[in-house]
Scaffold this motif. Structure first.
Motif, PDB file in Angstrom:
ATOM      1  N   ASP A 100       0.827  -1.211   0.000  1.00  0.00           N
ATOM      2  CA  ASP A 100       0.000   0.000   0.000  1.00  0.00           C
ATOM      3  C   ASP A 100       0.857   1.254   0.000  1.00  0.00           C
ATOM      4  O   ASP A 100       0.543   2.235  -0.685  1.00  0.00           O
ATOM      5  CB  ASP A 100      -0.926   0.007   1.218  1.00  0.00           C
ATOM      6  CG  ASP A 100      -2.074  -0.986   1.091  1.00  0.00           C
ATOM      7  OD1 ASP A 100      -2.323  -1.445  -0.041  1.00  0.00           O
ATOM      8  OD2 ASP A 100      -2.697  -1.309   2.124  1.00  0.00           O
ATOM      9  N   LYS A 102       2.124   1.927  -3.420  1.00  0.00           N
ATOM     10  CA  LYS A 102       1.068   2.437  -4.285  1.00  0.00           C
ATOM     11  C   LYS A 102       0.719   3.883  -3.945  1.00  0.00           C
ATOM     12  O   LYS A 102       0.520   4.707  -4.837  1.00  0.00           O
ATOM     13  CB  LYS A 102      -0.174   1.546  -4.157  1.00  0.00           C
ATOM     14  CG  LYS A 102      -1.336   1.948  -5.048  1.00  0.00           C
ATOM     15  CD  LYS A 102      -2.447   0.899  -5.011  1.00  0.00           C
ATOM     16  CE  LYS A 102      -2.996   0.753  -3.594  1.00  0.00           C
ATOM     17  NZ  LYS A 102      -4.149  -0.214  -3.561  1.00  0.00           N
ATOM     18  N   GLU A 103       0.665   4.202  -2.638  1.00  0.00           N
ATOM     19  CA  GLU A 103       0.277   5.547  -2.201  1.00  0.00           C
ATOM     20  C   GLU A 103       1.422   6.555  -2.326  1.00  0.00           C
ATOM     21  O   GLU A 103       1.185   7.759  -2.401  1.00  0.00           O
ATOM     22  CB  GLU A 103      -0.209   5.510  -0.750  1.00  0.00           C
ATOM     23  CG  GLU A 103      -1.462   4.672  -0.531  1.00  0.00           C
ATOM     24  CD  GLU A 103      -2.676   5.261  -1.219  1.00  0.00           C
ATOM     25  OE1 GLU A 103      -2.726   6.499  -1.389  1.00  0.00           O
ATOM     26  OE2 GLU A 103      -3.572   4.483  -1.604  1.00  0.00           O
TER      27      GLU A 103
END
Length: 239
Positions: free
Chosen positions: A213, A216-217
């Motif tokens: 995550d 991705k962020e």
């Protein structure tokens, strides 16, 4: 007494210049004498050891054997103890992206991952790392478990990681050496299953998903990390 001859250590020739003799009394107090050695390798008349003699020996040892860092100290250095046998160094990095490498079974790609701020603690050639929230740590900052494999409660298992030490050990080179040693290592394990919440998992949930995550962020949320109870930056430094 037989003559003292030149010796070869690591293919380098050393010529004896003095012989140090240590005496002790019944109270355990020490007295030192030095015997100068002439060109024929024969010890001369003993003389009490001077402070200058001891300082010269210590300065040589510090610069050539113990590899004590030297030069201008970086602004991110928090603590430095250069006393022989008690060496310890603490510094920090702000949050940034770092290249990380993973064992194939972890199903994480090798890539530049966002990481939180990191505190490094090198003591007697052993490395510990901790995370912190924000851009810069303060004395009262709560230290967190870093989102890293190969680390248990801050203590790093470097395994077989190898890196040649810098020949010129400035403070910057010292920090760079230990950081490369840590970030260049392949992430292998937590000591148990990283997909489950357990005592060795530094994240409050699945660490693999947390890292995916963050990739991705483009940033890392320190609220996802477990605090280390009772451990602040001041506590780490002052014990």
């Amino acid at each position: 007494m037989s003559k003292v001859v030149s010796s070869s250590i690591l293919n380098t020739q050393y010529t004896p210049k003095a012989m140090l003799v240590v005496y002790k009394n019944h109270r355990g107090e020490s007295y030192l004498e030095a015997h100068p050695i002439n060109e024929d390798g024969v010890p001369g008349v003993a003389m009490p050891v001077s402070h200058d003699f001891i300082n010269n020996v210590l300065n040589h040892f510090t610069s050539t054997v113990s590899k004590t860092p030297h030069g201008p100290m970086p602004a991110n250095m928090l603590y430095a103890d250069t006393r022989p046998g008690q060496e310890r160094y603490v510094w920090w990095n702000a949050p940034r992206k770092r290249m990380q490498y993973f064992k194939e079974s972890l199903s994480l790609e090798d890539a530049q991952y966002p990481v939180p701020g990191v505190v490094y603690d090198v003591s007697r050639q052993k490395l510990s790392v901790y995370a912190f929230a924000g851009r810069k740590p303060k004395g009262g900052s709560q230290l967190l478990e870093g989102p890293f494999f190969n680390v248990t409660k801050g203590h790093v298992c470097l395994g077989s990681a190898k890196l040649n030490a810098p020949s010129k050990l400035t403070w910057d080179a010292f920090q760079e050496y230990w950081e490369k040693l840590f970030w260049g290592s392949v992430n292998v394990h937590l000591g148990s299953n990283p997909l489950k919440e357990n005592k060795k998992n530094p994240a409050k949930s699945n660490l693999v998903l947390v890292l995916k995550d963050s990739l991705k962020e483009g940033s890392f949320d320190t609220d996802l990390l477990k605090p280390i109870p009772g451990l602040t930056l001041n506590k780490l430094i002052n014990g």
